[in-house]
Design a protein around this motif. Sequence first.
Motif, PDB file in Angstrom:
ATOM      1  N   VAL A 142      -3.910   4.468  -6.597  1.00 44.54           N
ATOM      2  CA  VAL A 142      -3.320   3.140  -6.418  1.00 44.54           C
ATOM      3  C   VAL A 142      -4.187   2.083  -7.077  1.00 44.54           C
ATOM      4  CG1 VAL A 142      -2.136   3.834  -4.299  1.00 44.54           C
ATOM      5  CG2 VAL A 142      -4.388   2.773  -4.138  1.00 44.54           C
ATOM      6  N   PHE A 143      -3.532   1.046  -7.546  1.00 49.91           N
ATOM      7  CA  PHE A 143      -4.227  -0.041  -8.246  1.00 49.91           C
ATOM      8  C   PHE A 143      -4.807  -1.057  -7.263  1.00 49.91           C
ATOM      9  CE2 PHE A 143      -4.118  -3.995 -10.890  1.00 49.91           C
ATOM     10  CZ  PHE A 143      -5.090  -3.606 -11.790  1.00 49.91           C
ATOM     11  N   ASP A 144      -4.087  -1.379  -6.200  1.00 50.29           N
ATOM     12  CA  ASP A 144      -4.515  -2.363  -5.201  1.00 50.29           C
ATOM     13  C   ASP A 144      -4.461  -1.691  -3.832  1.00 50.29           C
ATOM     14  OD1 ASP A 144      -4.573  -4.393  -3.220  1.00 50.29           O
ATOM     15  OD2 ASP A 144      -3.648  -5.845  -4.567  1.00 50.29           O
ATOM     16  N   LEU A 145      -5.599  -1.227  -3.356  1.00 45.91           N
ATOM     17  CA  LEU A 145      -5.673  -0.443  -2.123  1.00 45.91           C
ATOM     18  C   LEU A 145      -5.120  -1.197  -0.917  1.00 45.91           C
ATOM     19  CD1 LEU A 145      -6.507   2.187  -0.743  1.00 45.91           C
ATOM     20  CD2 LEU A 145      -8.813   1.239  -0.522  1.00 45.91           C
ATOM     21  N   ASN A 146      -5.496  -2.450  -0.748  1.00 47.72           N
ATOM     22  CA  ASN A 146      -5.027  -3.212   0.414  1.00 47.72           C
ATOM     23  C   ASN A 146      -3.513  -3.415   0.394  1.00 47.72           C
ATOM     24  OD1 ASN A 146      -7.575  -3.451   1.578  1.00 47.72           O
ATOM     25  ND2 ASN A 146      -8.042  -5.279   0.389  1.00 47.72           N
ATOM     26  N   ARG A 147      -2.979  -3.695  -0.768  1.00 51.76           N
ATOM     27  CA  ARG A 147      -1.522  -3.868  -0.894  1.00 51.76           C
ATOM     28  C   ARG A 147      -0.797  -2.562  -0.564  1.00 51.76           C
ATOM     29  NH1 ARG A 147       1.791  -5.044  -6.429  1.00 51.76           N
ATOM     30  NH2 ARG A 147       3.827  -5.355  -5.461  1.00 51.76           N
ATOM     31  N   SER A 148      -1.316  -1.449  -1.051  1.00 49.52           N
ATOM     32  CA  SER A 148      -0.699  -0.151  -0.786  1.00 49.52           C
ATOM     33  C   SER A 148      -0.795   0.219   0.690  1.00 49.52           C
ATOM     34  CB  SER A 148      -1.352   0.937  -1.641  1.00 49.52           C
ATOM     35  OG  SER A 148      -1.062   0.720  -3.005  1.00 49.52           O
ATOM     36  N   LYS A 149      -1.949   0.005   1.295  1.00 42.72           N
ATOM     37  CA  LYS A 149      -2.094   0.299   2.730  1.00 42.72           C
ATOM     38  C   LYS A 149      -1.103  -0.514   3.551  1.00 42.72           C
ATOM     39  CE  LYS A 149      -5.818   0.344   4.882  1.00 42.72           C
ATOM     40  NZ  LYS A 149      -7.059  -0.112   5.472  1.00 42.72           N
ATOM     41  N   ALA A 150      -0.960  -1.780   3.241  1.00 42.24           N
ATOM     42  CA  ALA A 150      -0.022  -2.644   3.973  1.00 42.24           C
ATOM     43  C   ALA A 150       1.409  -2.155   3.802  1.00 42.24           C
ATOM     44  CB  ALA A 150      -0.164  -4.093   3.510  1.00 42.24           C
ATOM     45  N   PHE A 151       1.772  -1.746   2.583  1.00 44.14           N
ATOM     46  CA  PHE A 151       3.114  -1.226   2.332  1.00 44.14           C
ATOM     47  C   PHE A 151       3.381   0.013   3.179  1.00 44.14           C
ATOM     48  CE2 PHE A 151       5.830   1.882   0.291  1.00 44.14           C
ATOM     49  CZ  PHE A 151       6.994   1.154   0.107  1.00 44.14           C
ATOM     50  N   TYR A 152       2.490   0.978   3.146  1.00 40.32           N
ATOM     51  CA  TYR A 152       2.711   2.234   3.861  1.00 40.32           C
ATOM     52  C   TYR A 152       2.724   2.037   5.381  1.00 40.32           C
ATOM     53  CZ  TYR A 152       2.768   4.999  -0.339  1.00 40.32           C
ATOM     54  OH  TYR A 152       3.140   5.528  -1.544  1.00 40.32           O
ATOM     55  N   GLU A 153       1.947   1.081   5.857  1.00 39.35           N
ATOM     56  CA  GLU A 153       1.971   0.801   7.293  1.00 39.35           C
ATOM     57  C   GLU A 153       3.309   0.195   7.697  1.00 39.35           C
ATOM     58  OE1 GLU A 153      -0.420  -1.618  10.784  1.00 39.35           O
ATOM     59  OE2 GLU A 153      -1.291  -1.509   8.780  1.00 39.35           O
ATOM     60  N   LYS A 154       3.779  -0.792   6.938  1.00 38.92           N
ATOM     61  CA  LYS A 154       5.030  -1.457   7.295  1.00 38.92           C
ATOM     62  C   LYS A 154       6.239  -0.567   7.039  1.00 38.92           C
ATOM     63  CE  LYS A 154       7.785  -5.627   6.689  1.00 38.92           C
ATOM     64  NZ  LYS A 154       7.865  -6.965   6.123  1.00 38.92           N
ATOM     65  N   ALA A 155       6.287   0.080   5.870  1.00 40.93           N
ATOM     66  CA  ALA A 155       7.468   0.847   5.477  1.00 40.93           C
ATOM     67  C   ALA A 155       7.598   2.181   6.196  1.00 40.93           C
ATOM     68  CB  ALA A 155       7.457   1.081   3.966  1.00 40.93           C
ATOM     69  N   LEU A 156       6.466   2.825   6.497  1.00 40.27           N
ATOM     70  CA  LEU A 156       6.527   4.194   7.010  1.00 40.27           C
ATOM     71  C   LEU A 156       5.676   4.444   8.249  1.00 40.27           C
ATOM     72  CD1 LEU A 156       6.396   5.884   3.517  1.00 40.27           C
ATOM     73  CD2 LEU A 156       8.410   5.675   4.990  1.00 40.27           C
ATOM     74  N   GLY A 157       5.036   3.413   8.767  1.00 42.30           N
ATOM     75  CA  GLY A 157       4.240   3.579   9.977  1.00 42.30           C
ATOM     76  C   GLY A 157       2.989   4.420   9.794  1.00 42.30           C
ATOM     77  N   LEU A 158       2.459   4.471   8.575  1.00 44.30           N
ATOM     78  CA  LEU A 158       1.243   5.239   8.311  1.00 44.30           C
ATOM     79  C   LEU A 158       0.023   4.342   8.459  1.00 44.30           C
ATOM     80  CD1 LEU A 158       2.347   7.262   5.145  1.00 44.30           C
ATOM     81  CD2 LEU A 158       2.419   7.973   7.533  1.00 44.30           C
ATOM     82  N   ASP A 211       6.940   2.364  -3.793  1.00 42.86           N
ATOM     83  CA  ASP A 211       5.741   1.683  -3.315  1.00 42.86           C
ATOM     84  C   ASP A 211       5.227   0.704  -4.375  1.00 42.86           C
ATOM     85  OD1 ASP A 211       4.026   2.986  -5.158  1.00 42.86           O
ATOM     86  OD2 ASP A 211       2.784   3.878  -3.609  1.00 42.86           O
ATOM     87  N   PRO A 212       4.181  -0.072  -4.073  1.00 43.24           N
ATOM     88  CA  PRO A 212       3.699  -1.078  -5.027  1.00 43.24           C
ATOM     89  C   PRO A 212       3.240  -0.519  -6.379  1.00 43.24           C
ATOM     90  CG  PRO A 212       2.855  -1.563  -2.851  1.00 43.24           C
ATOM     91  CD  PRO A 212       3.516  -0.215  -2.766  1.00 43.24           C
ATOM     92  N   ASP A 213       2.899   0.771  -6.425  1.00 38.63           N
ATOM     93  CA  ASP A 213       2.457   1.376  -7.681  1.00 38.63           C
ATOM     94  C   ASP A 213       3.565   2.108  -8.415  1.00 38.63           C
ATOM     95  OD1 ASP A 213      -0.638   1.042  -7.922  1.00 38.63           O
ATOM     96  OD2 ASP A 213      -0.233   1.447  -5.814  1.00 38.63           O
ATOM     97  N   GLY A 214       4.764   2.126  -7.847  1.00 39.06           N
ATOM     98  CA  GLY A 214       5.895   2.766  -8.511  1.00 39.06           C
ATOM     99  C   GLY A 214       6.209   4.168  -8.031  1.00 39.06           C
ATOM    100  N   TYR A 215       5.474   4.685  -7.041  1.00 38.52           N
ATOM    101  CA  TYR A 215       5.771   6.008  -6.513  1.00 38.52           C
ATOM    102  C   TYR A 215       7.059   5.960  -5.698  1.00 38.52           C
ATOM    103  CZ  TYR A 215       0.956   7.248  -7.693  1.00 38.52           C
ATOM    104  OH  TYR A 215      -0.220   7.476  -8.357  1.00 38.52           O
ATOM    105  N   TRP A 216       7.915   6.967  -5.881  1.00 42.98           N
ATOM    106  CA  TRP A 216       9.169   7.053  -5.138  1.00 42.98           C
ATOM    107  C   TRP A 216       8.972   7.886  -3.882  1.00 42.98           C
ATOM    108  CZ3 TRP A 216      14.501   7.355  -7.814  1.00 42.98           C
ATOM    109  CH2 TRP A 216      14.619   6.318  -8.747  1.00 42.98           C
ATOM    110  N   LEU A 217       9.583   7.432  -2.784  1.00 47.22           N
ATOM    111  CA  LEU A 217       9.509   8.103  -1.496  1.00 47.22           C
ATOM    112  C   LEU A 217      10.930   8.283  -0.983  1.00 47.22           C
ATOM    113  CD1 LEU A 217       6.823   5.571  -0.486  1.00 47.22           C
ATOM    114  CD2 LEU A 217       6.321   7.972  -0.896  1.00 47.22           C
ATOM    115  N   GLU A 218      11.299   9.522  -0.723  1.00 46.98           N
ATOM    116  CA  GLU A 218      12.656   9.818  -0.262  1.00 46.98           C
ATOM    117  C   GLU A 218      12.730   9.660   1.249  1.00 46.98           C
ATOM    118  OE1 GLU A 218      15.951  13.440  -0.430  1.00 46.98           O
ATOM    119  OE2 GLU A 218      13.908  13.798  -1.151  1.00 46.98           O
ATOM    120  N   ILE A 219      13.804   9.044   1.706  1.00 50.67           N
ATOM    121  CA  ILE A 219      14.048   8.870   3.135  1.00 50.67           C
ATOM    122  C   ILE A 219      15.289   9.689   3.483  1.00 50.67           C
ATOM    123  CG2 ILE A 219      14.401   7.242   5.018  1.00 50.67           C
ATOM    124  CD1 ILE A 219      11.709   6.858   3.467  1.00 50.67           C
ATOM    125  N   VAL A 220      15.125  10.623   4.409  1.00 50.81           N
ATOM    126  CA  VAL A 220      16.236  11.487   4.815  1.00 50.81           C
ATOM    127  C   VAL A 220      16.424  11.371   6.324  1.00 50.81           C
ATOM    128  CG1 VAL A 220      15.843  13.103   2.905  1.00 50.81           C
ATOM    129  CG2 VAL A 220      14.803  13.546   5.104  1.00 50.81           C
TER     130      VAL A 220
END
Length: 123
Positions: A12-28, A110-119
């Motif tokens: 990831v390019f911006d660690l804090n931005r990515s952590k915030a995304f994963y916490e909000k979007a997926l509860g990680l 995600d902020p870096d362009g990775y795709w995450l599938e939601i099923v």
Amino acid sequence: MKFKMIHENYNVFDLNRSKAFYEKALGLAEVRRITAPDGSFIIVYLANEESDFQLELTWMRDMDRPYNLGDCEFHLAFQVEDFDAAHALHKEMGCICFENEAMGIYFIQDPDGYWLEIVPEKK
């Protein structure tokens, strides 16, 4: 022999931005961290109580541009109990990048362009 999947890495390019995304979007949430003694990299492991699988985010100090993900022909999938609530959250966040209503799935980016599938949870 038995092999157990334990984590997947995303640089990831911006660690804090990515952590915030994963916490909000997926509860990680962050469960552990490794920092290079010279500060050249930080590795953060994210997880939740649903599984012992972890997502590893690696930040490299000397990376001066966002990562090139090519054609992005890979993804990590998440199963969710309340599919409609998850979809509403991700729509509000503006991170839905592809929907396949016929299959009953969608993807977020995600902020870096990775795709995450939601099923949806299988019934």
